[in-house]
Design an enzyme around this catalytic site. Structure first.
Site, PDB file in Angstrom:
ATOM      1  N   HIS A  62       0.879  -1.293  -0.111  1.00 15.19           N
ATOM      2  CA  HIS A  62       0.024  -0.109  -0.122  1.00 15.19           C
ATOM      3  C   HIS A  62       0.814   1.452   0.162  1.00 15.19           C
ATOM      4  CE1 HIS A  62      -2.907  -2.579   2.452  1.00 15.19           C
ATOM      5  NE2 HIS A  62      -3.285  -2.875   1.187  1.00 15.19           N
ATOM      6  N   LYS A  71       6.212   5.925   7.421  1.00 13.98           N
ATOM      7  CA  LYS A  71       5.476   5.242   8.472  1.00 13.98           C
ATOM      8  C   LYS A  71       6.869   4.490   9.236  1.00 13.98           C
ATOM      9  CE  LYS A  71       1.971   3.181   5.485  1.00 13.98           C
ATOM     10  NZ  LYS A  71       1.368   2.103   4.804  1.00 13.98           N
ATOM     11  N   TYR A 131       1.857   1.057  13.764  1.00  9.51           N
ATOM     12  CA  TYR A 131       2.603   2.049  12.988  1.00  9.51           C
ATOM     13  C   TYR A 131       2.027   3.505  12.824  1.00  9.51           C
ATOM     14  CZ  TYR A 131      -1.029   0.766   9.409  1.00  9.51           C
ATOM     15  OH  TYR A 131      -2.066   0.557   8.734  1.00  9.51           O
ATOM     16  N   ASP A 168      -6.505  -6.070  -1.497  1.00  2.00           N
ATOM     17  CA  ASP A 168      -5.051  -6.600  -1.811  1.00  2.00           C
ATOM     18  C   ASP A 168      -5.209  -7.304  -2.870  1.00  2.00           C
ATOM     19  OD1 ASP A 168      -4.241  -4.819   0.057  1.00  2.00           O
ATOM     20  OD2 ASP A 168      -3.764  -6.323   1.526  1.00  2.00           O
TER      21      ASP A 168
END
Length: 181
Positions: A62, A71, A131, A168
């Protein structure tokens, strides 16, 4: 805190200094001053995310083409293989990927800067993944690359097909995916 280089110059692994005794352990999972001193960067984290997944779940790859997110990722239960792919056309490492094992045991963190696609697969029976992001989630700008893209040829260390979300499973081929300039 110690910084470990990866196969891509902008993606970094952080290994914290852990203080442990018979009672348990303590470590700083993030300190802005330390992060800046070690990297020269001063990200402004605006959102924290927490996911839980079973063995074989693969999330990614992503990224947000607008409102890109840096991130800082880590695992607090279990073990994952974490992957970052450089999506910046102007980068010498464009289209290359790197990976690292992140686990509750090794307490490593990976810094995935803006301009990279990111994903992970759960290697243990279960994993919890945390995250911090430098921009807010914007589903209208989210892109997804196929986990099994033949151009990238990522070694996910899988022994069986992964469990994917519907999103996904519809990921784009790397060669067709939007990129950063």
């Amino acid at each position: 805190m110690q910084v470990v280089a990866t196969g891509l110059p902008d993606v970094l692994i952080f290994e914290p200094k852990v203080f442990g005794d018979a009672r348990g352990f303590f470590f700083e999972s993030y300190n802005q001053n330390t992060f800046q001193a070690l990297t020269g960067l001063s990200p402004n984290f605006v959102q924290d995310n927490h996911s839980a997944s079973a063995k074989g779940v693969l999330r990614g790859l992503h990224y947000q083409i607008r409102q890109p997110q840096g991130k800082l990722v880590r695992v607090v239960a279990g073990e994952v293989l974490d992957v970052a792919v450089d999506m910046r056309k102007s980068s010498p490492s464009f289209g290359r990927w790197t990976s690292a094992i992140l686990s509750a045991e090794n307490r490593r963190q990976m810094w995935v800067p803006e301009g990279f696609a990111h994903g992970f697969v759960v290697l243990s029976e279960f994993a919890e993944f945390l995250y911090k992001t430098t921009d807010f989630y914007a589903p209208e700008h989210e892109c997804c690359i196929r986990w099994d893209d033949p151009t990238l040829n990522i070694d996910w260390q899988l022994t069986a097909p992964p469990a994917l979300s519907a999103k996904d499973s519809r990921g784009l081929d790397f060669l067709l995916a939007p990129c950063f300039d």
